[in-house]
Design an enzyme around this catalytic site. Structure first.
Site, PDB file in Angstrom:
ATOM      1  N   ILE A 175       0.812  -1.214   0.000  1.00 24.62           N
ATOM      2  CA  ILE A 175       0.000   0.000   0.000  1.00 24.62           C
ATOM      3  C   ILE A 175       0.843   1.261   0.000  1.00 24.62           C
ATOM      4  CG2 ILE A 175      -0.302   0.431   2.479  1.00 24.62           C
ATOM      5  CD1 ILE A 175      -3.355   0.591   1.830  1.00 24.62           C
TER       6      ILE A 175
ATOM      7  N   TYR B  60     -11.245  -5.474   1.798  1.00 26.65           N
ATOM      8  CA  TYR B  60     -12.198  -6.175   2.642  1.00 26.65           C
ATOM      9  C   TYR B  60     -12.060  -5.601   4.053  1.00 26.65           C
ATOM     10  CZ  TYR B  60     -14.601 -10.352   4.378  1.00 26.65           C
ATOM     11  OH  TYR B  60     -15.483 -11.221   4.934  1.00 26.65           O
ATOM     12  N   SER B  61     -13.159  -5.177   4.657  1.00 20.83           N
ATOM     13  CA  SER B  61     -13.062  -4.474   5.926  1.00 20.83           C
ATOM     14  C   SER B  61     -13.383  -5.358   7.115  1.00 20.83           C
ATOM     15  CB  SER B  61     -14.020  -3.287   5.945  1.00 20.83           C
ATOM     16  OG  SER B  61     -14.112  -2.779   7.258  1.00 20.83           O
TER      17      SER B  61
ATOM     18  N   ARG C 128     -13.803  -4.177   9.926  1.00 24.09           N
ATOM     19  CA  ARG C 128     -14.746  -3.461  10.798  1.00 24.09           C
ATOM     20  C   ARG C 128     -16.144  -4.023  10.594  1.00 24.09           C
ATOM     21  NH1 ARG C 128     -15.056   2.976  10.710  1.00 24.09           N
ATOM     22  NH2 ARG C 128     -16.037   2.700  12.748  1.00 24.09           N
TER      23      ARG C 128
ATOM     24  N   ARG D 208     -10.636  -7.447  15.868  1.00 29.07           N
ATOM     25  CA  ARG D 208      -9.632  -7.704  14.830  1.00 29.07           C
ATOM     26  C   ARG D 208      -8.214  -7.408  15.289  1.00 29.07           C
ATOM     27  NH1 ARG D 208     -10.050  -2.438  10.780  1.00 29.07           N
ATOM     28  NH2 ARG D 208     -10.687  -0.945  12.367  1.00 29.07           N
TER      29      ARG D 208
ATOM     30  N   ASP E 239      -2.837   2.285 -13.322  1.00 27.51           N
ATOM     31  CA  ASP E 239      -2.536   2.421 -14.742  1.00 27.51           C
ATOM     32  C   ASP E 239      -1.218   1.701 -15.022  1.00 27.51           C
ATOM     33  OD1 ASP E 239      -0.265   4.311 -14.609  1.00 27.51           O
ATOM     34  OD2 ASP E 239      -1.771   5.746 -13.930  1.00 27.51           O
ATOM     35  N   LEU E 240      -0.960   1.465 -16.292  1.00 26.10           N
ATOM     36  CA  LEU E 240       0.189   0.645 -16.676  1.00 26.10           C
ATOM     37  C   LEU E 240       1.516   1.275 -16.232  1.00 26.10           C
ATOM     38  CD1 LEU E 240       1.431  -1.755 -18.153  1.00 26.10           C
ATOM     39  CD2 LEU E 240       1.012  -0.588 -20.324  1.00 26.10           C
TER      40      LEU E 240
ATOM     41  N   ASN F 280       6.059   0.697 -12.420  1.00 26.87           N
ATOM     42  CA  ASN F 280       6.871   1.182 -11.297  1.00 26.87           C
ATOM     43  C   ASN F 280       6.809   0.209 -10.130  1.00 26.87           C
ATOM     44  OD1 ASN F 280       7.783   3.472 -12.549  1.00 26.87           O
ATOM     45  ND2 ASN F 280       6.369   4.863 -11.533  1.00 26.87           N
TER      46      ASN F 280
ATOM     47  N   ARG G 285       9.165  -4.454  -7.090  1.00 28.07           N
ATOM     48  CA  ARG G 285       8.726  -5.635  -6.345  1.00 28.07           C
ATOM     49  C   ARG G 285       8.993  -6.944  -7.082  1.00 28.07           C
ATOM     50  NH1 ARG G 285       8.590  -3.386  -1.354  1.00 28.07           N
ATOM     51  NH2 ARG G 285       7.198  -1.599  -1.306  1.00 28.07           N
TER      52      ARG G 285
END
Lengths: 312, 312, 312, 312
Positions: B111, B121-122, B124, B204, B220-221, B226, B231
């Site tokens: 992220i 997916y939450s 909470r 949780r 986007d591509l 990047n 990674r």
């Protein structure tokens, strides 16, 4: 918006093609694909590609809500809930790409919306078309006396004619001098053999701000709606609003449920400040509040009364 | 990656659908659409939607280059030129959307790439699955002695077994306590009637960082490349690299020309600092430069020699 | 929030320093600089640096308004006008940087605000502190029965004690096993000579989501206010709201005029949908509208009546 | 760059002020604060505010590296390491704000860098200054014959004089007509009582692209360096490069260690593609590779040989 023969042919070919896909399809938008919607005297907006539809918003939201809500909500209700509570991330899951032809001064306003992808026709490499925006007579407005960024009455008669003459003559002359400096015609053919032309990246500075440029502009649905909330609005300058209006039509065809929610919870909505809310609560309780002591400026008071359909 | 019967059915339905579209289609990617590519012990990556193909990059670039170049360049050459000179905006014209299941500690790395759209997916709202990542034996690496962020030799025997036991037992126990505090089972059914469950948003916090979450991730591509440059790289932590590797396969199927250019000009490329370049020029001129006086640190010198296939 | 002796000393040094600058200074915020504001049981927020003040907003707006308005508006009025009409760019001209210590599950919510700069303490390189969030008794809330993302009544007696025991024991045990797998203590000293420790990037996956992490977080004032509008709000989860509340105090000290406008036009403001506005206009005209036929759902109707201080 | 008396006074006041602050201060940049650095014939760049210095980069990086590295690295080495490995987030922790006066066609290039905050002087509200960019004689370049976006030889004699005449006359005439349509002079005074002026938002379209505008532009150090890497470069158009060069001077004064690392690892660095690297390895091993069979295009081969200081 005069297309060359080649451009017309390319458009026809693009429209004629049919492919099979597993991706979701928006029938309403497929019917509009590639067709230029005319805007202003030489401009256009046309949808070049898109991704997702109403159900993509729902699908993304349900990842974040999880299985528990799956049965409970139906699509329309969920989309309205998301719009109302400004849950923006599910709307980011749809994407649309436009090809736009527009005057440079409009492009300069438009580009202030940073959350979009842009490829603009480059006058460093290429020669711009011989097209400039000239306002229609009913758009030749005077400066507003009350609103520093608005328009007042429409100019008429000799004055209007004079303004149009100046705009036309200056744009035309500057464009002709642009070609003269380049020593090229609009199709890039050398005008006078043996004479050296000025670099394109320099000659372009002689063009006027009503010259037309064009670009590919791509945004996700959330950012597109932010753009439309500002630009398909009566406070926006007319020359950008007409582009936004055309784009709003494509949104309606593309994601009808999102469009309806946008209309109810963004376009038709109003925001009341803490002080305005206090006045409205007073009215709801039967009081007859006045501007003095309300904490509202005269201008805010007038706006509130107009909102409520009352005399100020 | 165990899917429920409902999920299996939804996937089968999605895969079976066929629509007609005027939009460009990537045959390679259509064939992969919706299918989960397994990653780690319970994770997956699957393409959910996409927009554009190799030709969309070319089309966007030609708006910015204009008619003059239209004939001169062919697509592959133009794409390679754009990649080499880091002209990023045409690559932004393609978009892809993934559904990913991944351990939370991987999600926390992922992220950090902000230029993407996410719906997670939450926990909470919903109950997480009873799944946690346990490294395969060959991934149970010791801390590297030389690289603060790397892995060293693989743990073996009793020690490896002990580590795996701890990871498994702690994750399992914490998950069971999570359900106990919720007073719900993994399907959301009440365990003990009459007992009040702790709020989901609180319970949780007892989960471990190797618990699996899932999200919709769209980029986007340009931004995807990047992400992959960082990674799908030997310096990336193994647990995120395997996701990037799977995504790189989807890029190859989707935009083969872009993928080839990416391989040559990004993945296989190296950057030489001003000082490194001076050393290389010396070598090309027949000199035999040494680390002393080169302006390079010992580490940089070793890296340069390795790059050149020389002994340090 | 227990600081080590070294940290205490660093803070004292930072606070003691005085420099001369030509830059504008916010006296209110200077007085708070560097001091940790305690949040939750072990967390804090502290301002590490800032740029600009109320007058920077005005100055930037006046570049875009130009000389004509310079005399006409005074600062407070202009700031309120900008806030009210959501002219966001002038607020982007101020910047603030925080150092925050927070539980990982809070960090996971927080980071969804992408328009900020972050450097987080990395558990790939370093060992996390032995600190985890345990809710205070009055925060041990049950799942709300009516709101899927809210809290209900507070757990009490044995049940509360049991939940707290589980949270404390699981977090502690998992942390101890984390160190055991690393074969290092919390200060990075080897526990058992000759035994190989698991790589840090792997061992961290055994930690629970209530473990504390820390980061530098920097945002411009516009994006900070967007963050606060969502998180210093009764709908936000308590554990992130207390951070937002502390940050709102720093905003008040830093840019008092902006803070006041934010309170009136964002925090205390409400938005009426097109349908809600129609109902309010009816009330203002003396009618007594009902939910049926209003176009509002029951939930929206209840909300509107609550807003207006009426019985639903 | 002619300032009015009022502007001169405002600058003098800003420069004279001295405040006490606990924030870190960059002595080099303090000395440059507020002073316009002249660029082109009427433009300027001036630093209006800043946040952070070299040590802010280090401080942020150490949060993400943690205590273990604190002693091991000294600041310069760490900054060079971060720059070399493109660890960008620590550089985002510094921020700078400029006031810039620039021709509109330069502003149109500049604004393509989206990761910045901008407030531009608005010609919807205000009247632009009577200033336009006219190239110095040595900048009056012909279109390059080999590079579609470059400049060739300098125009001379009559041709140069003719181009300059056209640029000057067209810009001046269009500006005068702009005022005539507004029925206002450059200070906003009505020219002819009783005649209605055209709205400012319309009249501005008659201006040429070499008219000067101005804006506040703010960016973090990472994004500023990205801007400078592209624009303080020989491939950038001269008219934007001179702005970037002036800004690079401010970076050198502000964060000298970052500036040095930028010079070595970005400005002076080169990237070798996979195929180029293979050629260089061949040379390092004593081979004498040729373009044929290298996988390099002729253009890439020429570039590589130039890099290595060899004849192509």
């Amino acid at each position: 918006m005069e297309l060359t023969e080649t451009q017309r042919q390319e458009l026809a070919e693009a429209e004629a093609q049919r492919h099979e896909t597993r991706r979701p399809v928006s029938p309403g938008l497929e019917a509009m694909l590639f067709r230029p919607l005319p805007v202003l005297d030489h401009g256009f907006v046309r949808v070049v590609d898109y991704m997702g539809d109403d159900s993509a918003v729902v699908q993304a939201a349900r990842v974040s809500y999880g299985r528990g809500t799956r049965a409970a909500n139906e699509d329309r209700g969920l989309i309205r809930y998301l719009m109302r509570h400004r849950h923006s991330t599910p709307f980011e899951m749809c994407e649309i790409k436009y090809h736009v032809k527009l005057p440079i001064f409009v492009a300069r306003q438009w580009i202030r919306h940073r959350m979009a992808n842009i490829n603009e026709y480059s006058a460093r490499y290429s020669i711009l078309d011989r097209e400039f925006y000239l306002p229609a007579p009913e758009q030749l407005a005077a400066q507003s006396a009350v609103n520093r960024q608005g328009r007042g009455a429409v100019l008429e008669g000799d004055q209007a004619a004079h303004v149009l003459d100046l705009l036309r003559e200056d744009a035309t002359r500057n464009y002709d001098h642009y070609l003269e400096m380049l020593n090229e015609d609009a199709e890039g053919r050398v005008i006078e053999e043996g004479r050296t032309g000025l670099a394109r990246e320099l000659a372009r500075m002689n063009l006027t701000l009503n010259a037309y440029t064009q670009w590919y502009w791509k945004a996700d649905l959330h950012n597109l709606l932010n753009f439309l909330a500002l630009r398909a609005d009566s406070h926006a300058q007319y020359e950008i609003r007409v582009y936004a209006d055309a784009m709003l039509d494509t949104v309606k065809a593309w994601v009808p449920l999102v469009h309806e929610a946008f209309r109810d919870y963004r376009q038709g909505a109003v925001t009341l400040s803490a002080q305005m809310l206090a006045v409205v609560r007073g009215i709801a309780a039967g009081a007859d509040p006045r501007q003095e002591g309300s904490g509202l400026s005269k201008r805010e008071w007038r706006e509130l009364m107009a909102m409520l359909g009352r005399e100020a």
